[in-house]
Every structure is written in C-alpha cells, then in structure tokens.
Design an enzyme around this catalytic site. Structure first.
Site, mmCIF file in Angstrom:
data_model
loop_
_atom_site.group_PDB
_atom_site.id
_atom_site.type_symbol
_atom_site.label_atom_id
_atom_site.label_comp_id
_atom_site.label_asym_id
_atom_site.label_seq_id
_atom_site.Cartn_x
_atom_site.Cartn_y
_atom_site.Cartn_z
ATOM 1 N N GLU A 100 -31.580 -17.031 16.354
ATOM 2 C CA GLU A 100 -31.680 -18.028 17.427
ATOM 3 C C GLU A 100 -31.218 -19.379 16.914
ATOM 4 O OE1 GLU A 100 -32.216 -18.823 20.441
ATOM 5 O OE2 GLU A 100 -33.726 -17.582 21.416
ATOM 6 N N ASP A 101 -30.667 -20.168 17.803
ATOM 7 C CA ASP A 101 -30.319 -21.549 17.440
ATOM 8 C C ASP A 101 -31.573 -22.415 17.380
ATOM 9 O OD1 ASP A 101 -30.743 -21.241 20.167
ATOM 10 O OD2 ASP A 101 -29.051 -22.458 20.789
ATOM 11 N N ASP A 104 -37.970 -23.477 21.379
ATOM 12 C CA ASP A 104 -38.573 -24.629 22.033
ATOM 13 C C ASP A 104 -39.947 -24.186 22.566
ATOM 14 O OD1 ASP A 104 -37.255 -27.326 23.650
ATOM 15 O OD2 ASP A 104 -38.814 -26.258 24.719
ATOM 16 N N PHE A 154 -34.624 -33.745 22.150
ATOM 17 C CA PHE A 154 -33.494 -32.947 22.606
ATOM 18 C C PHE A 154 -32.347 -33.095 21.607
ATOM 19 C CE2 PHE A 154 -29.648 -32.204 25.138
ATOM 20 C CZ PHE A 154 -29.929 -30.904 25.526
ATOM 21 N N ARG A 167 -21.201 -28.339 21.660
ATOM 22 C CA ARG A 167 -21.408 -27.135 20.838
ATOM 23 C C ARG A 167 -20.519 -27.147 19.595
ATOM 24 N NH1 ARG A 167 -24.460 -23.524 23.819
ATOM 25 N NH2 ARG A 167 -24.063 -23.416 26.051
HETATM 26 P P1 IMP Z 1 -37.320 -21.751 24.964
HETATM 27 O O1 IMP Z 1 -37.325 -20.498 25.770
HETATM 28 O O2 IMP Z 1 -38.031 -22.873 25.658
HETATM 29 O O3 IMP Z 1 -37.834 -21.572 23.537
HETATM 30 O O4 IMP Z 1 -35.839 -22.268 24.899
HETATM 31 C C1 IMP Z 1 -34.915 -21.744 24.049
HETATM 32 C C2 IMP Z 1 -33.500 -22.037 24.482
HETATM 33 O O5 IMP Z 1 -33.400 -23.302 25.162
HETATM 34 C C3 IMP Z 1 -32.631 -22.155 23.256
HETATM 35 O O6 IMP Z 1 -32.089 -20.922 22.875
HETATM 36 C C4 IMP Z 1 -31.589 -23.178 23.689
HETATM 37 O O7 IMP Z 1 -30.530 -22.523 24.323
HETATM 38 C C5 IMP Z 1 -32.303 -24.057 24.699
HETATM 39 N N1 IMP Z 1 -32.806 -25.318 24.088
HETATM 40 C C6 IMP Z 1 -34.075 -25.614 23.732
HETATM 41 N N2 IMP Z 1 -34.181 -26.837 23.198
HETATM 42 C C7 IMP Z 1 -32.927 -27.341 23.193
HETATM 43 C C8 IMP Z 1 -32.358 -28.586 22.719
HETATM 44 O O8 IMP Z 1 -33.040 -29.504 22.190
HETATM 45 N N3 IMP Z 1 -31.015 -28.730 22.883
HETATM 46 C C9 IMP Z 1 -30.234 -27.769 23.450
HETATM 47 N N4 IMP Z 1 -30.706 -26.597 23.895
HETATM 48 C C10 IMP Z 1 -32.049 -26.380 23.759
#
Ligand code: IMP
Length: 177
Positions: A100-101, A104, A154, A167
């Site tokens: 995963e990148d 959050d 963010f 990206r």
């Molecule tokens: P989660 O389901 O809330 O954990 O969100 C995960 C996904 O949201 C990641 O795989 C990213 O694609 C996107 N995301 C979460 N935080 C950021 C951020 O700070 N910048 C850009 N994309 C984010």
C-alpha cells in the site's frame, strides 16, 4: 509548490524514501526466504513503491495488482470502496504481502484483507510506505511493515495524488494550505 488550489512543501525526500524502501526489502528478503511470496500492489497510488521495492527483492517472488479506492480525488476519505480490478491470480495456500502507498482510516485495507482471506492464503501481511496512526479507525494486526508514520496531514508525490496530479513527483509533499 502548488497543485491545483493547494500549496505543499517537501516532507520526505526521495533519498530518504529510497533508504527506507531498501531496509523494508532487506527485512522481507530475510523473513520470506523460502516462501515465494506474492506481492499485491494496490493501485493507483502504490505503483512507484511496488516498482522500487520489488527491484530490491532477491528471493523468488510474484507481483500482481488490484485496484481499490476510497478517495475520489479529494483530501478526505469517503467510506465507499470501489473495486476496479479483480485479482487474477490463485492465492490459496500462498504467502501474500499487500503493498500500500498509505494507510489512513484503514478501511480500504481491512476490506481487502477480509476479501483475500476468503481465498484461503497461507498468510497475509501488509507493507505500507506511509501510515497516519492518528487516523486509523481500528488496529490492523496484519500491518506489520511500515515505511514512515506521519501526522494527520494530506500528502502527495511518489505515487500519491491530489485530483490525480502529483503522482509523478519523486519526493513526498505535505499540504500546508
Ligand atoms: P483509507 O481507506 O482511509 O485507509 O484510505 C486509503 C487510501 O486513501 C490510500 O490508498 C490512498 O489512495 C488514499 N489516501 C489516504 N490518505 C491520502 C493522502 O494523504 N494523500 C493522497 N491519498 C491518500
């Protein structure tokens, strides 16, 4: 630096990312020796991380991708998860490492882990380049490898986007206004 209407500054430089990715790969090379893991990259944001990490793997491994998204171009999460690409490999009995990148709220990851587990893999662990511990809604036992823990901010760059932009940036930036 500006992307669309937002302003960003460098948070993690490309050199530091490379060093950390190298350490993660070394750890995985040791811990997965003899197990031929399957890396599953979560598109789109993980594409650079996957490319850099797997180049440093010296043990036999497979690489594939899935596409899930809970963000639709904004700066805060939405709860709906959309699945765009179904897994095309048989993972039963295999050792899976999700790449995963960023994690959050953890909703995307929890969804994916549960889904993968229905296909009876031998094990599932997660390696995420970034983690926002303050945003995580429930602890994820499988999240064993983390590159950097960051604040509730963010970020863009190194695969991560704001409205699909940024990206391509080699460094990771945080939003300042
Ligand atoms: P989660 O389901 O809330 O954990 O969100 C995960 C996904 O949201 C990641 O795989 C990213 O694609 C996107 N995301 C979460 N935080 C950021 C951020 O700070 N910048 C850009 N994309 C984010």
């Amino acid at each position: 630096m500006k992307i669309a209407d937002l302003t960003f500054e460098v948070l993690i430089e490309a050199g530091s990312i490379a060093k950390r990715v190298d350490q993660l790969a070394q750890q995985l090379n040791t811990e997965y020796a003899g197990r031929t893991p399957i890396f599953i990259g979560v598109l789109n944001g993980s594409f650079l991380f996957v490319a850099d990490l797997v180049k440093r793997m010296t043990i036999p491994c497979e690489v594939t991708f899935t596409k899930l998204a809970s963000y639709y171009g904004g700066t805060s999460t939405t709860r709906k998860i959309r699945e765009d690409i179904e897994l095309s490999v048989d993972i039963s009995g295999r050792h899976i490492i999700i790449l995963e990148d960023i994690v959050d709220t953890g909703n995307t990851l929890s969804y994916l882990i549960e889904k993968l587990k229905t296909h009876a893999p031998a094990s599932v662990q997660v390696c995420s380049l970034l983690l926002k511990p303050g945003k995580l809604e429930s602890s994820i036992e499988e999240l064993r490898y983390v590159g950097f823990e960051i604040e509730n901010e963010f970020v863009v760059g190194y695969g991560l986007d704001y409205q699909e932009l940024g990206r391509n940036l080699p460094d990771i930036y945080r939003q300042i206004s």
